[in-house]
Scaffold this motif. Structure first.
Motif, PDB file in Angstrom:
ATOM      1  N   ALA A  52       9.162   2.113  10.484  1.00 41.29           N
ATOM      2  CA  ALA A  52       8.920   2.309  11.892  1.00 41.29           C
ATOM      3  C   ALA A  52       8.005   4.042  12.482  1.00 41.29           C
ATOM      4  CB  ALA A  52      10.132   2.683  12.238  1.00 41.29           C
ATOM      5  N   VAL A  53       8.377   4.831  11.328  1.00 40.64           N
ATOM      6  CA  VAL A  53       7.585   6.171  11.123  1.00 40.64           C
ATOM      7  C   VAL A  53       6.110   6.298  10.961  1.00 40.64           C
ATOM      8  CG1 VAL A  53       7.393   8.556  10.322  1.00 40.64           C
ATOM      9  CG2 VAL A  53       9.726   7.660  10.065  1.00 40.64           C
ATOM     10  N   GLN A  54       5.765   5.625  10.173  1.00 41.11           N
ATOM     11  CA  GLN A  54       4.395   5.248   9.821  1.00 41.11           C
ATOM     12  C   GLN A  54       3.638   4.643  10.705  1.00 41.11           C
ATOM     13  OE1 GLN A  54       3.467   1.367   7.997  1.00 41.11           O
ATOM     14  NE2 GLN A  54       2.396   3.380   5.767  1.00 41.11           N
ATOM     15  N   ARG A  55       4.461   3.451  11.830  1.00 35.39           N
ATOM     16  CA  ARG A  55       3.670   2.762  12.717  1.00 35.39           C
ATOM     17  C   ARG A  55       3.455   3.793  13.766  1.00 35.39           C
ATOM     18  NH1 ARG A  55       7.344  -0.044  13.715  1.00 35.39           N
ATOM     19  NH2 ARG A  55       7.646  -1.447  12.363  1.00 35.39           N
ATOM     20  N   TRP A  56       3.994   4.443  14.267  1.00 32.12           N
ATOM     21  CA  TRP A  56       4.105   5.674  15.223  1.00 32.12           C
ATOM     22  C   TRP A  56       2.749   6.341  14.848  1.00 32.12           C
ATOM     23  CZ3 TRP A  56       4.617   4.331  20.072  1.00 32.12           C
ATOM     24  CH2 TRP A  56       5.462   3.127  19.941  1.00 32.12           C
ATOM     25  N   ILE A  57       3.112   7.334  13.421  1.00 30.31           N
ATOM     26  CA  ILE A  57       2.576   8.246  13.030  1.00 30.31           C
ATOM     27  C   ILE A  57       1.196   7.714  12.738  1.00 30.31           C
ATOM     28  CG2 ILE A  57       1.867   9.404  11.502  1.00 30.31           C
ATOM     29  CD1 ILE A  57       3.813  10.923  10.040  1.00 30.31           C
ATOM     30  N   ARG A  58       1.047   6.670  12.850  1.00 32.10           N
ATOM     31  CA  ARG A  58      -0.501   5.190  12.945  1.00 32.10           C
ATOM     32  C   ARG A  58      -0.876   5.815  14.030  1.00 32.10           C
ATOM     33  NH1 ARG A  58      -0.520   0.895   8.613  1.00 32.10           N
ATOM     34  NH2 ARG A  58      -0.601   1.231   7.128  1.00 32.10           N
ATOM     35  N   VAL A  59      -0.312   5.219  15.040  1.00 33.34           N
ATOM     36  CA  VAL A  59      -0.084   4.934  16.632  1.00 33.34           C
ATOM     37  C   VAL A  59      -1.049   6.420  16.900  1.00 33.34           C
ATOM     38  CG1 VAL A  59       0.392   4.750  18.905  1.00 33.34           C
ATOM     39  CG2 VAL A  59       1.171   3.039  17.071  1.00 33.34           C
ATOM     40  N   GLY A  60      -0.525   7.558  16.740  1.00 34.95           N
ATOM     41  CA  GLY A  60      -0.649   8.774  16.750  1.00 34.95           C
ATOM     42  C   GLY A  60      -2.366  10.011  16.824  1.00 34.95           C
ATOM     43  N   LEU A  61      -2.393   9.434  14.703  1.00 33.03           N
ATOM     44  CA  LEU A  61      -3.823   9.489  15.121  1.00 33.03           C
ATOM     45  C   LEU A  61      -5.084   8.251  15.609  1.00 33.03           C
ATOM     46  CD1 LEU A  61      -2.945   9.490  11.038  1.00 33.03           C
ATOM     47  CD2 LEU A  61      -3.043  11.337  12.165  1.00 33.03           C
ATOM     48  N   LEU A  62      -4.602   7.589  15.371  1.00 35.01           N
ATOM     49  CA  LEU A  62      -5.549   6.155  16.665  1.00 35.01           C
ATOM     50  C   LEU A  62      -5.471   7.267  18.154  1.00 35.01           C
ATOM     51  CD1 LEU A  62      -4.619   2.888  14.721  1.00 35.01           C
ATOM     52  CD2 LEU A  62      -6.761   4.192  14.459  1.00 35.01           C
ATOM     53  N   ALA A  84      -5.572  10.597  26.018  1.00 30.36           N
ATOM     54  CA  ALA A  84      -5.572  10.557  24.708  1.00 30.36           C
ATOM     55  C   ALA A  84      -4.577  11.288  23.896  1.00 30.36           C
ATOM     56  CB  ALA A  84      -6.716  10.538  23.761  1.00 30.36           C
ATOM     57  N   PHE A  85      -5.020  12.606  23.913  1.00 28.16           N
ATOM     58  CA  PHE A  85      -3.610  13.730  23.298  1.00 28.16           C
ATOM     59  C   PHE A  85      -2.216  13.177  23.859  1.00 28.16           C
ATOM     60  CE2 PHE A  85      -7.534  15.588  21.449  1.00 28.16           C
ATOM     61  CZ  PHE A  85      -7.438  15.053  20.172  1.00 28.16           C
ATOM     62  N   LEU A  86      -2.252  13.423  25.138  1.00 27.86           N
ATOM     63  CA  LEU A  86      -0.481  13.349  25.355  1.00 27.86           C
ATOM     64  C   LEU A  86      -0.354  11.867  24.751  1.00 27.86           C
ATOM     65  CD1 LEU A  86       0.765  13.230  28.739  1.00 27.86           C
ATOM     66  CD2 LEU A  86       1.149  11.841  27.636  1.00 27.86           C
ATOM     67  N   LEU A  87      -0.906  10.639  25.058  1.00 23.28           N
ATOM     68  CA  LEU A  87       0.088   9.838  24.800  1.00 23.28           C
ATOM     69  C   LEU A  87       0.015  10.400  22.749  1.00 23.28           C
ATOM     70  CD1 LEU A  87      -2.202   6.849  26.040  1.00 23.28           C
ATOM     71  CD2 LEU A  87      -0.267   7.356  26.096  1.00 23.28           C
ATOM     72  N   ALA A  88      -1.098  10.765  22.257  1.00 25.01           N
ATOM     73  CA  ALA A  88      -0.630  10.827  20.682  1.00 25.01           C
ATOM     74  C   ALA A  88       0.775  11.572  20.140  1.00 25.01           C
ATOM     75  CB  ALA A  88      -1.950  11.795  20.241  1.00 25.01           C
ATOM     76  N   HIS A  89       1.160  12.425  20.900  1.00 26.67           N
ATOM     77  CA  HIS A  89       1.579  13.426  20.877  1.00 26.67           C
ATOM     78  C   HIS A  89       3.302  12.508  21.195  1.00 26.67           C
ATOM     79  CE1 HIS A  89      -0.149  17.181  20.417  1.00 26.67           C
ATOM     80  NE2 HIS A  89      -1.251  17.292  20.845  1.00 26.67           N
ATOM     81  N   LEU A  90       2.890  12.117  22.330  1.00 24.57           N
ATOM     82  CA  LEU A  90       3.981  10.446  22.730  1.00 24.57           C
ATOM     83  C   LEU A  90       4.091   9.481  21.324  1.00 24.57           C
ATOM     84  CD1 LEU A  90       3.776   9.755  25.878  1.00 24.57           C
ATOM     85  CD2 LEU A  90       5.892  10.863  24.953  1.00 24.57           C
ATOM     86  N   ALA A  91       3.779   9.335  20.438  1.00 28.75           N
ATOM     87  CA  ALA A  91       3.162   8.845  19.242  1.00 28.75           C
ATOM     88  C   ALA A  91       4.286   9.679  18.155  1.00 28.75           C
ATOM     89  CB  ALA A  91       2.594   7.888  19.134  1.00 28.75           C
ATOM     90  N   PHE A  92       4.176  10.771  18.632  1.00 25.60           N
ATOM     91  CA  PHE A  92       4.669  11.451  17.165  1.00 25.60           C
ATOM     92  C   PHE A  92       6.087  11.902  17.668  1.00 25.60           C
ATOM     93  CE2 PHE A  92      -0.177  13.553  16.510  1.00 25.60           C
ATOM     94  CZ  PHE A  92      -0.394  12.532  15.586  1.00 25.60           C
ATOM     95  N   ILE A  93       6.393  12.639  18.704  1.00 30.17           N
ATOM     96  CA  ILE A  93       7.798  12.368  19.095  1.00 30.17           C
ATOM     97  C   ILE A  93       8.174  10.901  18.820  1.00 30.17           C
ATOM     98  CG2 ILE A  93       9.234  12.175  21.302  1.00 30.17           C
ATOM     99  CD1 ILE A  93       6.846  14.794  22.240  1.00 30.17           C
ATOM    100  N   VAL A  94       7.851   9.688  18.815  1.00 33.60           N
ATOM    101  CA  VAL A  94       8.472   8.551  18.242  1.00 33.60           C
ATOM    102  C   VAL A  94       8.718   8.598  16.642  1.00 33.60           C
ATOM    103  CG1 VAL A  94       8.755   6.422  19.198  1.00 33.60           C
ATOM    104  CG2 VAL A  94       8.116   7.190  20.636  1.00 33.60           C
ATOM    105  N   ALA A  95       8.101   8.910  16.456  1.00 30.40           N
ATOM    106  CA  ALA A  95       7.791   8.238  14.884  1.00 30.40           C
ATOM    107  C   ALA A  95       8.744   9.945  14.765  1.00 30.40           C
ATOM    108  CB  ALA A  95       6.414   9.401  14.528  1.00 30.40           C
ATOM    109  N   PHE A  96       8.557  11.330  14.926  1.00 32.54           N
ATOM    110  CA  PHE A  96       9.875  12.011  14.428  1.00 32.54           C
ATOM    111  C   PHE A  96      11.437  12.090  15.281  1.00 32.54           C
ATOM    112  CE2 PHE A  96       5.994  14.669  14.764  1.00 32.54           C
ATOM    113  CZ  PHE A  96       5.756  15.051  13.634  1.00 32.54           C
ATOM    114  N   THR A  97      11.615  11.076  15.714  1.00 31.75           N
ATOM    115  CA  THR A  97      12.943  10.582  16.362  1.00 31.75           C
ATOM    116  C   THR A  97      13.365   9.554  15.851  1.00 31.75           C
ATOM    117  OG1 THR A  97      11.912   9.240  18.668  1.00 31.75           O
ATOM    118  CG2 THR A  97      12.855  11.745  18.926  1.00 31.75           C
ATOM    119  N   ARG A  98      12.519   8.819  14.914  1.00 29.55           N
ATOM    120  CA  ARG A  98      12.779   7.804  14.078  1.00 29.55           C
ATOM    121  C   ARG A  98      13.445   8.393  12.928  1.00 29.55           C
ATOM    122  NH1 ARG A  98      12.046   5.271  17.725  1.00 29.55           N
ATOM    123  NH2 ARG A  98      13.861   6.455  17.922  1.00 29.55           N
ATOM    124  N   ARG A  99      12.998   9.477  12.993  1.00 26.40           N
ATOM    125  CA  ARG A  99      13.925   9.953  11.264  1.00 26.40           C
ATOM    126  C   ARG A  99      15.087  11.108  11.453  1.00 26.40           C
ATOM    127  NH1 ARG A  99       8.457  12.818   8.738  1.00 26.40           N
ATOM    128  NH2 ARG A  99       7.541  10.972   7.347  1.00 26.40           N
TER     129      ARG A  99
END
Length: 219
Positions: A52-62, A84-99
């Motif tokens: 789950a973390v992997q998926r959302w970090i990938r989304v943030g990078l894309l 685009a960068f706002l959406l990247a940060h939202l994806a990273f937030i989701v990734a970090f909240t999976r942890r």
């Protein structure tokens, strides 16, 4: 092959920065997206133990790659790049909240809220009216991402995952540093060697966020 991706990204980054510094747009158009693509390629196999973390970090990078492409056109592409960068940060937030749950520790959020408030107070008079609320939303999202990355590190301290969590936290600091430099350079006053400072901190931030995912086991 994967071991060559980071040196290749570093070389690509130097060429993109040189293109900015010496007004060689062909270098920027080729090597700016190429650098982010190389970081994505290096990051892609990491994090198989936390899908789950992997998926959302990938989304943030894309989304970060999309933002890079938009911002190669500083005027027409600024707002799409911001989104685009706002959406990247939202994806990273989701990734970090999976942890770790959002706001599991309050201290990083209090610190980043203060930093964000100071930055906005300094920038607000110089930001065009049409961009003020998009910039406000972006700063809030960026600060939340960086704060949650700090929370991940605080919770992980003393555990086997502390080094990975620390990468995320430092990545958050550097992403905020890069975007702060970009904002002041654009809206306030030109910064000497801005391309070097903004892009070096940005790509280091991306690399560290990717490095918060565990590397695949050899063999």
């Amino acid at each position: 092959m994967p071991t060559l991706l980071l040196p290749a990204a570093a070389l690509s980054a130097l060429l993109a920065i040189a293109g900015n510094l010496f007004a060689l747009p062909a270098l920027v158009f080729v090597f700016k997206p190429a650098t982010t693509l190389l970081i994505i390629a290096w990051a892609w196999p990491r994090g198989a133990d936390t899908p789950a973390v992997q998926r959302w970090i990938r989304v943030g990078l894309l989304f970060s790659l999309a933002g890079d492409v938009f911002l190669m056109w500083p005027q027409q592409g600024f707002l799409p790049g911001l989104v685009a960068f706002l959406l990247a940060h939202l994806a990273f937030i989701v990734a970090f909240t999976r942890r770790v749950p959002l706001l599991a520790r309050s201290q990083p959020f209090a610190l980043y809220a203060l930093v964000a408030a100071v930055l906005l107070a300094q920038l607000w008079p110089d930001v065009p009216a049409a961009l003020r609320w998009p910039v406000f939303a972006y700063v809030v999202c960026l600060a939340t991402m960086a704060a949650q990355a700090g929370v991940v590190w605080l919770v992980a301290r003393g555990s086997g995952g502390e080094a990975l969590a620390r990468n995320a936290a430092i990545g958050g600091v550097l992403f905020m540093t890069s975007d702060t430099l970009l904002a002041f350079n654009r809206f306030n006053a030109p910064i000497a060697l801005s391309a070097l400072l903004i892009l070096a901190t940005y790509w280091t931030a991306l690399g560290l966020i990717a490095a918060s995912l565990r590397a695949p086991r050899a063999g």
